[in-house]
Design a protein around this motif. Structure first.
Motif: not given
Ligand SMILES: Cc1ncc(COP(=O)(O)O)c(C=O)c1O
Length: 368
Positions: A139-146, A155-176
């Motif tokens: 839940d990246m919005d909640a995590i980002r807010e904190i 730092l996202e650990d996206a090892a298992q999530a190539h191409g997954a999307r959160y609110r339409g945006r791909r993981v990999g660019g949701l954190g720093t």
């Protein structure tokens, strides 16, 4: 009928005509470490994730390690993460001399529960490391807010999530920045060890490029003590071929998941929740039940292979006994590990195999 959790030999047979010429290109160019195929993969994977940079690395653990160093994690800092993950997530924190601070999971998603993060923050906390477990975004919005409130980096650990999307945006660019693994069993997989970092931050990309190659900014110009964390040319070549198939493979995994959900409705088991904001890429399709080991044995007797990710949460592994978190510390993670079973979910499954697995599970656990 036999249903394996993965069939990499069959996958190779399908891809042989694309893979072998790609490997030959590496040989012809003698670009065995980094090189043209890896550079092309970096551009293509950054485009895929929607990030400015991708830095190709030796494996996912190296990506986590460099990712934390890039965030400035230092000895005695604390990094908040989930205990329901592969050990590498915590190991990377330990490699920096920092301390993993676990926070329990939300049982509905098996990912870090943002409601519990704030109480784990201390003046030593430097970063938050959420894992998109099984291909389901945290839940990246909640995590980002904190993180913003406490001036922490993610730092996202996206090892298992190539191409997954959160609110339409791909993981990999949701954190720093984000760490990917291309271990041979992953959704996007190399023919050996491989990993990558993705980020929109120029400075972080620059640091990671130097750090993966002995701290070099130019040949034999060593700005700092770095690592040998470079990706092999062969892996870049394989990953480029496979990235072109990833869209179709992910769609197939999602279709299998829908089919399992339809066929398992009403069975005596629990399923993770797919929130409408998430697009899960189903690295694993997990079910939860109380008599897990018996069910695994009964499925095996019918030729159905399963995986247990993970039988023990990280805080209960001997490797982390020094943290002093006894059983009961993170009850949701512990319960998930006692009850989880991963069913076969790979793009090569036939409809007959899917139905065979779902019917076997229904028969073994019973239906309401
Ligand atoms: C969640 C998670 N983090 C990190 C890793 C480590 O990646 P690698 O095996 O490529 O080092 C893996 C996979 O193995 C993983 O599943």
């Amino acid at each position: 009928m036999n249903v394996p959790v993965l069939d990499l030999k069959a996958e190779f047979e399908e891809l042989r005509g694309e893979i072998l010429p790609a490997l030959e290109r590496v040989c012809m160019n003698a670009s065995f470490i980094l090189g043209t195929e890896v550079e092309a993969f970096e551009r293509e994977f950054a485009d895929f994730c929607g990030t400015k940079h991708c830095v190709a690395l030796a494996n996912g653990t190296a990506a986590l390690h460099l990712g934390l160093l890039a965030l400035g994690v230092q000895p005695d800092d604390e990094v908040i993460t989930t205990p329901n993950t592969f050990l590498a997530t915590a190991e990377a924190i330990t490699y920096c001399g920092a301390v993993p601070v676990f926070v329990d999971i939300d049982p509905a998603t098996a990912n870090l529960d943002p409601k519990l993060i704030e109480r784990a923050i201390t003046e030593r906390t430097r970063a938050i490391l959420p894992v998109h477990l099984y291909g389901r975004p945290a839940d990246m919005d909640a995590i980002r807010e904190i993180a913003e409130r406490h001036n922490l980096r993610i730092l996202e650990d996206a090892a298992q999530a190539h191409g997954a999307r959160y609110r339409g945006r791909r993981v990999g660019g949701l954190g720093t920045l984000a760490a990917f693994s291309f271990y041979p069993t992953k959704n996007l997989a190399a023919y050996g060890e491989a990993g990558a970092l993705t980020t929109n931050d120029d400075q972080i990309a620059k640091f990671a490029r130097a750090a993966r190659s002995h701290g070099q900014t130019a040949r034999y110009e060593h700005e700092f003590v770095g690592y040998n964390y470079r990706m092999h040319g062969f892996q870049g070549a394989v990953l480029r071929v496979k990235l072109r198939h990833l869209y179709a493979w992910t769609a197939k995994r999602q279709e299998i998941a829908r089919e399992y959900r339809r066929m398992l409705a009403g069975a005596h088991l629990e399923l993770p929740v797919d929130a409408p904001r998430d697009e899960c890429v189903y690295h694993q399709f997990v079910i939860y039940m109380s008599n897990r080991n018996k069910v695994v044995a009964q499925l095996a007797a019918r030729g159905i292979e399963t995986v247990i990710h993970y039988p023990r949460p990280v805080h209960l592994q001997p490797a982390y006994s020094s943290l002093g978190c006894p059983p009961g510390t993170f009850p949701h993670a512990e319960r998930a590990c006692e009850r989880v079973i991963g069913l076969p979910i790979h793009p090569g499954l036939t409809s007959e195999q899917i139905a065979y697995v779902a019917n076997a599970v229904r028969e073994i656990v019973g239906v309401e």
